[in-house]
Design an enzyme around this catalytic site. Structure first.
Site, PDB file in Angstrom:
ATOM      1  N   PHE A  73       0.849  -0.963   0.017  1.00  0.00           N
ATOM      2  CA  PHE A  73       0.124  -0.184   0.047  1.00  0.00           C
ATOM      3  C   PHE A  73       0.902   1.245   0.020  1.00  0.00           C
ATOM      4  CE2 PHE A  73      -2.505   3.367   1.752  1.00  0.00           C
ATOM      5  CZ  PHE A  73      -3.470   3.363   1.190  1.00  0.00           C
TER       6      PHE A  73
ATOM      7  N   LYS B 288       2.850  10.133   8.601  1.00  0.00           N
ATOM      8  CA  LYS B 288       2.288   9.814   9.669  1.00  0.00           C
ATOM      9  C   LYS B 288       2.764  10.421  10.974  1.00  0.00           C
ATOM     10  CE  LYS B 288       0.387   5.562   7.817  1.00  0.00           C
ATOM     11  NZ  LYS B 288      -1.163   5.659   7.801  1.00  0.00           N
TER      12      LYS B 288
ATOM     13  N   ASP C 167       9.293   2.787   1.551  1.00  0.00           N
ATOM     14  CA  ASP C 167       8.341   3.710   2.144  1.00  0.00           C
ATOM     15  C   ASP C 167       8.165   3.261   3.375  1.00  0.00           C
ATOM     16  OD1 ASP C 167       5.624   4.169   2.902  1.00  0.00           O
ATOM     17  OD2 ASP C 167       4.683   3.456   1.105  1.00  0.00           O
TER      18      ASP C 167
HETATM   19  C1  LIG Z   1       2.791   2.527   3.941  1.00  0.00           C
HETATM   20  C2  LIG Z   1       2.124   3.481   3.361  1.00  0.00           C
HETATM   21  N1  LIG Z   1       2.494   4.242   2.466  1.00  0.00           N
HETATM   22  C3  LIG Z   1       1.632   5.394   2.202  1.00  0.00           C
HETATM   23  C4  LIG Z   1       0.532   5.717   2.875  1.00  0.00           C
HETATM   24  C5  LIG Z   1      -0.282   6.739   2.544  1.00  0.00           C
HETATM   25  O1  LIG Z   1      -0.056   7.708   3.335  1.00  0.00           O
HETATM   26  P1  LIG Z   1      -1.256   9.039   3.731  1.00  0.00           P
HETATM   27  O2  LIG Z   1      -2.596   8.488   3.886  1.00  0.00           O
HETATM   28  O3  LIG Z   1      -0.524  10.018   4.253  1.00  0.00           O
HETATM   29  O4  LIG Z   1      -1.416   9.512   2.239  1.00  0.00           O
HETATM   30  C6  LIG Z   1       0.081   4.855   3.885  1.00  0.00           C
HETATM   31  C7  LIG Z   1      -1.107   5.114   4.698  1.00  0.00           C
HETATM   32  O5  LIG Z   1      -1.637   4.450   5.404  1.00  0.00           O
HETATM   33  C8  LIG Z   1       0.765   3.783   4.165  1.00  0.00           C
HETATM   34  O6  LIG Z   1       0.525   2.957   5.242  1.00  0.00           O
END
Ligand SMILES: Cc1ncc(COP(=O)(O)O)c(C=O)c1O
Length: 311
Positions: A50, A164, A135
């Site tokens: 994700f 986050k 990520d």
């Molecule tokens: C691993 C990862 N990357 C990217 C995101 C996307 O982040 P945002 O919700 O701040 O756009 C998330 C959100 O849950 C995530 O868990």
């Protein structure tokens, strides 16, 4: 301060995790475009990953359920199974510009890398002149018991994304990279109005200072061990629990059935937990959670599980 405490030389600030990943994908493509030709532009990402909900990050996400209804997605993304170095090697060709992955898959069900997997990915990327992007939007900023999850594995990425916990509630994202890559983003090539404004970066700096100087990272490590032990004790008691996994304060409990009813029952008892990948209870408590609070949660889950086995 992010630079001082990581592999990176430069940071680009934005407003969310998706924006940070969007910037990472753009930087990887642009760097390769300038240095290795316009056809080296495909990003390999992982099944069940994700990376966000913008069009590029959705295209890079390996989960059908979040992508459904948004076709056509962007071209230039390829998927391989997580923890499969052979699959990755086979997917490599001269068009690949980057491999994008989470050092622990969060939304994918708290899937941890096998011991030498990330090192193996780094080697494959080096052999094929392609960039490695981690990520760390979910696992970075102390959650795993180190400031960044990659530190557990003795490998460094070329690009890393954060969000986050970086803002502790305020919207901020960051893309970190080594100097050579950062050069590919000249003035005007990538930007966002609210990226790096004084208020959010001041908050973020205070968060980072507190994490490092007030012992919160060590707290995450220690409380995480306590939490995981407690979940493993439940596993000994209930045979529908298949596995407890994760590290620090990102933990998952895989069960042999859908976990949505359990999430609901816990909510009635005042605990917000999450269901990742249908049958994995995912625990991502605030980094300041105490052992007493974990005991309260474990008691609540125990009661829910007992009710389930009786009815
Ligand atoms: C691993 C990862 N990357 C990217 C995101 C996307 O982040 P945002 O919700 O701040 O756009 C998330 C959100 O849950 C995530 O868990």
């Amino acid at each position: 301060m992010l630079v001082e405490n990581s592999f990176a030389d430069r940071v680009f600030f934005c407003n969310s995790g998706a924006e940070a990943n969007e910037a990472a994908i753009k930087l990887a493509r642009r760097y390769m475009n300038i240095n290795s030709g316009t056809t080296k532009n495909t990003v390999i990402s992982m099944d069940n990953s994700f990376h966000g909900r913008t069009m590029a990050t959705l295209s890079a996400t390996g989960q059908k359920k979040v992508k459904t209804g948004y076709n056509p997605l962007l071209e230039g993304f390829k998927f391989v199974p997580y923890n499969d170095l052979t699959g990755l090697e086979q997917a490599m060709d001269e068009t690949i510009c980057a491999v994008l992955l989470e050092p622990i898959q969060g939304e994918g069900g708290v899937v941890c890398p096998d011991p030498d997997y990330l090192k193996g990915v780094r080697n494959i990327c080096d052999e094929h002149n392609c960039l490695l992007i981690f990520d760390e939007v979910q696992v970075g900023m102390g959650r795993t018991g180190k400031l960044f999850a990659y530190e557990h594995h003795g490998v460094q990425p070329d690009i890393m994304t954060l969000a986050k916990a970086l803002g502790n509630g305020l919207p901020i994202g960051a893309m970190l990279s080594v100097e050579e890559l950062a050069q590919a983003f000249g003035p005007g090539s990538h930007a966002t109005t609210f990226g790096g404004t004084p208020l959010v970066t001041a908050v973020s700096l205070a968060v980072l200072r507190s994490l490092i100087e007030d012992g919160w990272i060590e707290h995450c490590r220690k409380v995480g061990i306590y939490f995981k032990d407690a979940l493993n004790k439940l596993k000994q008691k209930y045979n529908f629990i298949k596995e407890v996994r994760g590290m620090g304060l990102i933990l998952g409990m895989e069960i042999d059935r859908p976990c949505a009813p359990i999430v609901e029952a816990c909510m009635e008892k005042g605990f917000l937990i999450n269901c990742a990948h249908e049958n994995v209870l995912r625990f991502l408590p605030p980094l300041i959670v105490t052992k007493d609070e974990i005991d309260m949660l474990i008691n609540a889950i125990d009661e829910v599980f007992t009710d389930m086995t009786i009815t």
